[in-house]
Design an enzyme around this catalytic site. Sequence first.
Site: not given
Ligand SMILES: [Zn+2]
Length: 376
Positions: A142, A178, A180, A266
């Site tokens: 990120h 991931d 996200h 995740d």
């Molecule tokens: Zn994540």
Amino acid sequence: MATGYAYHPLFLWHDTGTSAALIPANPMAGVQPATHLEHPEFKRRAHELLHVSGLLRELMIIEPGRATRAQLLRVHTHGYLNRLAQHSRLGDGDAGDGHSPIGRGSYDIACLAAGAVIDLVTAVADGDITNGYALVRPPGHHALADQGMGFCLINSIAVAARHAQTLGMARVAVVDIDAHHGNGTQAIFNSDPSVLTISVHQANCFPPDSGWIHDNGAGDGTGSALNVPVPPGSGPAAWLHAMTQVVIPALDRFTPDLILLAAGFDANVFDTLARQSLTADAYRQITSLLTDAADRLCNGRLVATHEGGYSFYVPACVAAHVETLAGLPPHITDPYATIVAGYNTEPLLAHQRAVIEQATQLVPTIPTTAPPLATH
Ligand SMILES: [Zn+2]
């Protein structure tokens, strides 16, 4: 040839403090101090499972060194690195978004995490290993050029991609599994056709309103960013469909010299921070598709780095991933297999298929012109 493994105890010493899960504690506003969700425990358990299962004996251990300032500056700004280093000396502050605390020494540990991925890339380039896995904290995908976010301080995988290009691997594909959106990595390479970024993630999860299908690169990099925002509730059927219909065809079209994998775990069925339902076996299948692609396209060269993963199930998923990277039979049976079996039977649903179909249509727009060898 061997599979490398880069790990260091300092990764567990990155101190994320007493946040209430993911927001700073603030007693006067009713937010009781607790434990930040990006804490060491699940990664410690992952490392210990690799050890206890005997898998570590099968891997080439790479003792990581620290990424240099020059290596970091290929991705991050001077100002951001200075700010990180300053807060790290004091052990206070946040890297940018209020979710990414900086503990004492966190900058140094983040440099070591980036160094772990760099060292695996170097070992792949030197032919010492075919592929590798870095079990690191803090995560990185990120982080933007000039700020951290989403628990991430240094974008290790982006730094490693630039490092790979200095070693002659001009075309780098970053696959992000991931749960996200790999927004930082995409932003860093958004205008650069030499780095293909592909992110499969839960739609509109984190960051909010990020990683939509239409967000697919800019300028010279138009088409070189691919997002597959699968709906909440997606499981192995949807993820494997996304892999076979989008990710693998995209890699085949791009023909990378190296595949980097942002290996977040995740999207596992028990995770706190997403609503996906992958199992350890699903991670095994996803990894197998990627190692097959690497074998076909770039002599097996694939380097994975750990990103998110916030449940007790993460170690089993990591073990399945690492076994598959190494081409080994299972060393440990998923102890949760019978429990998660019910999550594993959902067929591909129409609304999941529709999203993946939209992403499939962008694969032919990925630039294939070989860029000049990067001089970053
Ligand atoms: Zn994540």
